[in-house]
Design a protein around this motif. Structure first.
Motif, PDB file in Angstrom:
ATOM      1  N   CYS A 178      -1.377  16.693  26.190  1.00 26.06           N
ATOM      2  CA  CYS A 178      -1.283  15.381  25.640  1.00 26.06           C
ATOM      3  C   CYS A 178      -1.346  15.127  23.816  1.00 26.06           C
ATOM      4  CB  CYS A 178      -2.319  14.785  26.424  1.00 26.06           C
ATOM      5  SG  CYS A 178      -2.029  14.358  27.973  1.00 26.06           S
ATOM      6  N   HIS A 179      -1.797  16.128  23.158  1.00 28.32           N
ATOM      7  CA  HIS A 179      -2.398  16.035  22.020  1.00 28.32           C
ATOM      8  C   HIS A 179      -0.730  15.497  21.261  1.00 28.32           C
ATOM      9  CE1 HIS A 179      -3.454  16.588  17.767  1.00 28.32           C
ATOM     10  NE2 HIS A 179      -2.677  17.463  17.729  1.00 28.32           N
ATOM     11  N   VAL A 180       0.305  16.243  21.653  1.00 30.18           N
ATOM     12  CA  VAL A 180       1.588  15.802  21.054  1.00 30.18           C
ATOM     13  C   VAL A 180       2.587  15.975  22.324  1.00 30.18           C
ATOM     14  CG1 VAL A 180       3.345  16.274  19.512  1.00 30.18           C
ATOM     15  CG2 VAL A 180       1.098  16.416  18.469  1.00 30.18           C
ATOM     16  N   LYS A 483      -1.364   6.886  20.564  1.00 32.56           N
ATOM     17  CA  LYS A 483      -1.052   6.872  19.066  1.00 32.56           C
ATOM     18  C   LYS A 483       0.023   7.684  18.719  1.00 32.56           C
ATOM     19  CE  LYS A 483      -6.211   6.651  18.340  1.00 32.56           C
ATOM     20  NZ  LYS A 483      -7.488   7.491  17.827  1.00 32.56           N
ATOM     21  N   THR A 484       0.370   7.565  17.410  1.00 32.79           N
ATOM     22  CA  THR A 484       1.409   8.357  16.612  1.00 32.79           C
ATOM     23  C   THR A 484       0.873   9.679  16.530  1.00 32.79           C
ATOM     24  OG1 THR A 484       0.725   7.415  14.459  1.00 32.79           O
ATOM     25  CG2 THR A 484       2.342   6.146  15.697  1.00 32.79           C
ATOM     26  N   SER A 485       1.844  10.517  16.075  1.00 32.78           N
ATOM     27  CA  SER A 485       1.528  12.008  15.754  1.00 32.78           C
ATOM     28  C   SER A 485       2.168  12.554  14.584  1.00 32.78           C
ATOM     29  CB  SER A 485       1.644  12.924  16.939  1.00 32.78           C
ATOM     30  OG  SER A 485       2.903  13.110  17.038  1.00 32.78           O
ATOM     31  N   GLU A 486       1.935  13.451  14.164  1.00 28.80           N
ATOM     32  CA  GLU A 486       2.564  14.096  13.150  1.00 28.80           C
ATOM     33  C   GLU A 486       3.922  14.309  13.264  1.00 28.80           C
ATOM     34  OE1 GLU A 486       0.897  17.693  15.194  1.00 28.80           O
ATOM     35  OE2 GLU A 486       0.239  15.747  14.482  1.00 28.80           O
ATOM     36  N   LYS A 487       4.476  14.291  14.523  1.00 29.73           N
ATOM     37  CA  LYS A 487       5.821  14.353  14.545  1.00 29.73           C
ATOM     38  C   LYS A 487       6.493  13.142  15.056  1.00 29.73           C
ATOM     39  CE  LYS A 487       7.179  18.075  16.898  1.00 29.73           C
ATOM     40  NZ  LYS A 487       7.405  19.203  18.109  1.00 29.73           N
ATOM     41  N   THR A 488       5.763  11.961  15.271  1.00 27.14           N
ATOM     42  CA  THR A 488       6.227  10.816  15.062  1.00 27.14           C
ATOM     43  C   THR A 488       7.350  10.348  14.193  1.00 27.14           C
ATOM     44  OG1 THR A 488       4.511  10.023  16.822  1.00 27.14           O
ATOM     45  CG2 THR A 488       5.861   8.259  15.881  1.00 27.14           C
ATOM     46  N   TRP A 508       7.930  11.579  20.010  1.00 30.65           N
ATOM     47  CA  TRP A 508       6.676  12.425  20.116  1.00 30.65           C
ATOM     48  C   TRP A 508       5.505  11.620  19.639  1.00 30.65           C
ATOM     49  CZ3 TRP A 508       6.782  17.452  21.524  1.00 30.65           C
ATOM     50  CH2 TRP A 508       7.811  18.145  21.351  1.00 30.65           C
ATOM     51  N   SER A 510       1.147  10.931  20.801  1.00 27.85           N
ATOM     52  CA  SER A 510      -0.182  11.423  21.174  1.00 27.85           C
ATOM     53  C   SER A 510      -0.989  10.593  22.374  1.00 27.85           C
ATOM     54  CB  SER A 510      -1.202  11.586  19.958  1.00 27.85           C
ATOM     55  OG  SER A 510      -2.517  12.043  20.260  1.00 27.85           O
ATOM     56  N   GLU A 512      -4.361   9.843  23.754  1.00 24.53           N
ATOM     57  CA  GLU A 512      -5.986  10.309  23.704  1.00 24.53           C
ATOM     58  C   GLU A 512      -6.599   9.614  24.917  1.00 24.53           C
ATOM     59  OE1 GLU A 512      -8.841   8.319  20.611  1.00 24.53           O
ATOM     60  OE2 GLU A 512      -8.010   9.723  19.528  1.00 24.53           O
TER      61      GLU A 512
END
Length: 516
Positions: A178-180, A483-488, A508, A510, A512
């Motif tokens: 679920c992290h990304v 939430k957004t992630s670094e790949k969003t 992509w 996240s 949480e």
């Protein structure tokens, strides 16, 4: 060159054929060039810029949505725009009143969608209600409509809610994924399970059983219109069905067709042998098959398989994409997510922590969020109708004559362009659910919001798609913060190789986990 060669019968025949071919090509080009000009309809000029735009689309340099945006914006004040698709006259409608007339008021002139595949060539696709025409379509619509009433939705609610709970519980039990997470990949597993139980009466858990055949066949089937080569194949099958059939061309692989036909046949046999009655699509189609009416087309196994498969295909991909867009916007717009979660929790508190059908239907802000998602990211970029009876369009200019639309002409409704026209939806790129609040939704110009079409040809499964989406979003917000992630990627960049709105590199996000 020996003059005797030029005077030989073979040479004369060849020259004659070349001349005839050239004359026919020139006549066809002239016909296409002057067709709409002679009718006084605004049409794209055969200029370098418009031709380049068309070729950019065909070769994947611009997206399907961008292509129609170019045409829609070319005549900003026109009620409609004339186009040609090969030798077929096409009218792109820009005026909401004209759209109302074609979709509803004068429906008998435009009752059908154009068909891309002959049903004899590809029965799994061609016999589906979306492509059926005339009386065949009316009969099938009357047969299937009872499957999608509010009472049937309420009956199926528990089945779908169970799929949603199982799906969300799996995510909660596996925080490492679920992290990304690519929501497109996982949401298709959820919609796969929903359709399997609601339409086919089969229990599947595609999160636990990652490679079940129901899911893998669905993934394969959704690729039928992806990419330039698939597009060319569909055009060839449409224009040369006899030759395509002799070549053995099909939309779907024989293995996919055989799988769904076997599933439906075995389901029918089990229900007949064991006396199982389950008020779903398969049951209604079985009842229609058993009716003996000389005035109605006899329902065959292929007819039943095609309807069940079409329902599966639409639910598998289209509904999952809607969920992806909703989750993306909620992750990007935290204040909207917080307000929606507050509404969900309020209804959960009233029902002792359970989500019921009635409580889901009362979630007004949920409706607003889903409606705005469908506005910004409509399932279909365009919709269409086929003219079957000669029709007079009203004068397009105060001093112009009526325009005659001939049978076999195609009418295009530019859904994406209407939804992104600032005249109808100010600041169209902004995600703003307040557009659909009780105070504001009456300001929306009728027939400019068309996510599921309108009139008798409106998408038959829209109520089902909305319900399965709302259930999932409610369960997700209960257990997770999105939430957004670094790949969003925001704003979303769309693929230029698809005929629907598809992100270039996935969705992509996240998830949480929240404390319960």
């Amino acid at each position: 060159m020996d003059s005797s060669l030029l005077s030989s019968p073979v040479a004369l025949l060849l020259i004659t054929l070349i001349i005839i071919s050239v004359v026919k090509v020139v006549a066809a080009l002239r016909y296409m060039h002057f067709y709409w000009k002679n009718k006084g309809v605004p049409c794209l000029p055969n200029s370098l810029s418009s031709n380049i735009t068309a070729w950019k689309f065909l070769f994947g340099r611009i997206s399907f949505a961008e292509y129609y945006q170019y045409i829609y914006n070319y005549f900003p004040d026109a009620k409609c725009v004339g186009m040609m698709e090969f030798a077929t006259p096409v009218v792109l409608l820009r005026d909401p009143e004209l759209i109302r007339d074609i979709m509803v008021k004068d429906f008998e002139h435009f009752p059908d969608h154009r068909s891309f595949v002959d049903e004899d060539l590809e029965p799994l696709f061609g016999k589906n209600i979306a492509l059926l025409r005339g009386d065949r379509w009316r009969e099938m619509r009357n047969t299937l409509s009872p499957s999608f009433t509010a009472s049937k939705m309420k009956f199926m609610f528990d089945l779908i809610s169970k799929c949603s709970e199982d799906f969300v519980n799996y995510l909660a039990d596996h925080p490492e994924i679920c992290h990304v997470i690519d929501t497109k990949e996982v949401f298709r597993r959820y919609t796969n399970d929903v359709i399997a139980t609601a339409a086919f009466g089969i229990s599947v858990n595609s999160m636990k059983d990652q490679y079940n055949e129901f899911y893998t066949r669905g993934v394969e089937a959704t690729k039928f219109a992806s990419g330039f080569l698939s597009f060319i194949k569909l055009i060839f099958m449409r224009t040369c069905p006899t030759l395509a059939k002799s070549m053995g061309l099909t939309v779907f692989s024989s293995a996919t067709s055989k799988f769904f036909k076997t599933i439906v046949a075995e389901t029918i046999r089990a229900r007949e042998e064991q006396g199982i009655v389950r008020p779903d699509m398969i049951h209604l189609l079985m009842q229609a098959r058993d009716k003996k009416d000389p005035n109605i087309h006899n329902m065959t196994l292929d007819d039943i398989v095609s309807q069940a498969f079409g329902f599966f295909l639409a639910g598998f991909d289209t509904s999952s994409m809607l969920m992806c867009f909703v989750v993306h916007e909620l992750a990007v717009n935290q204040e909207i997510q917080d307000r929606l979660r507050e509404e969900v929790q309020q209804h959960l508190a009233e029902k002792n922590g359970d989500i019921s059908y009635d409580s889901l239907m009362k979630m007004s802000y949920m409706d607003m969020v889903i409606s705005e998602t469908l506005r910004k990211y409509p399932p279909g970029i365009v919709n269409d109708r086929l003219c079957v009876k000669r029709y007079e369009l009203p004068p397009l200019q105060p001093d112009s004559k009526n325009v005659i639309v001939e049978p076999n002409s195609v009418l295009i409704f530019p859904v994406y362009s209407l939804h992104h026209d600032p005249k109808y939806f100010p600041n169209p790129d902004k995600f703003d659910p307040k557009r659909f609040s009780e105070e504001n939704k009456h300001n929306i110009t009728p027939y400019t919001y068309l996510p599921f079409g309108h009139g008798p040809r409106k998408c038959i499964g829209n109520r089902f798609a909305l319900m399965e989406t709302k259930i999932l979003i409610a369960h997700l917000l209960q257990r997770f913060t999105l939430k957004t992630s670094e790949k969003t990627i925001e704003p979303i960049v769309f693929s230029k190789k698809e005929f629907t709105l598809q992100p270039l590199d996935g969705f992509w996000i996240s998830f949480e986990k929240r404390e319960m």
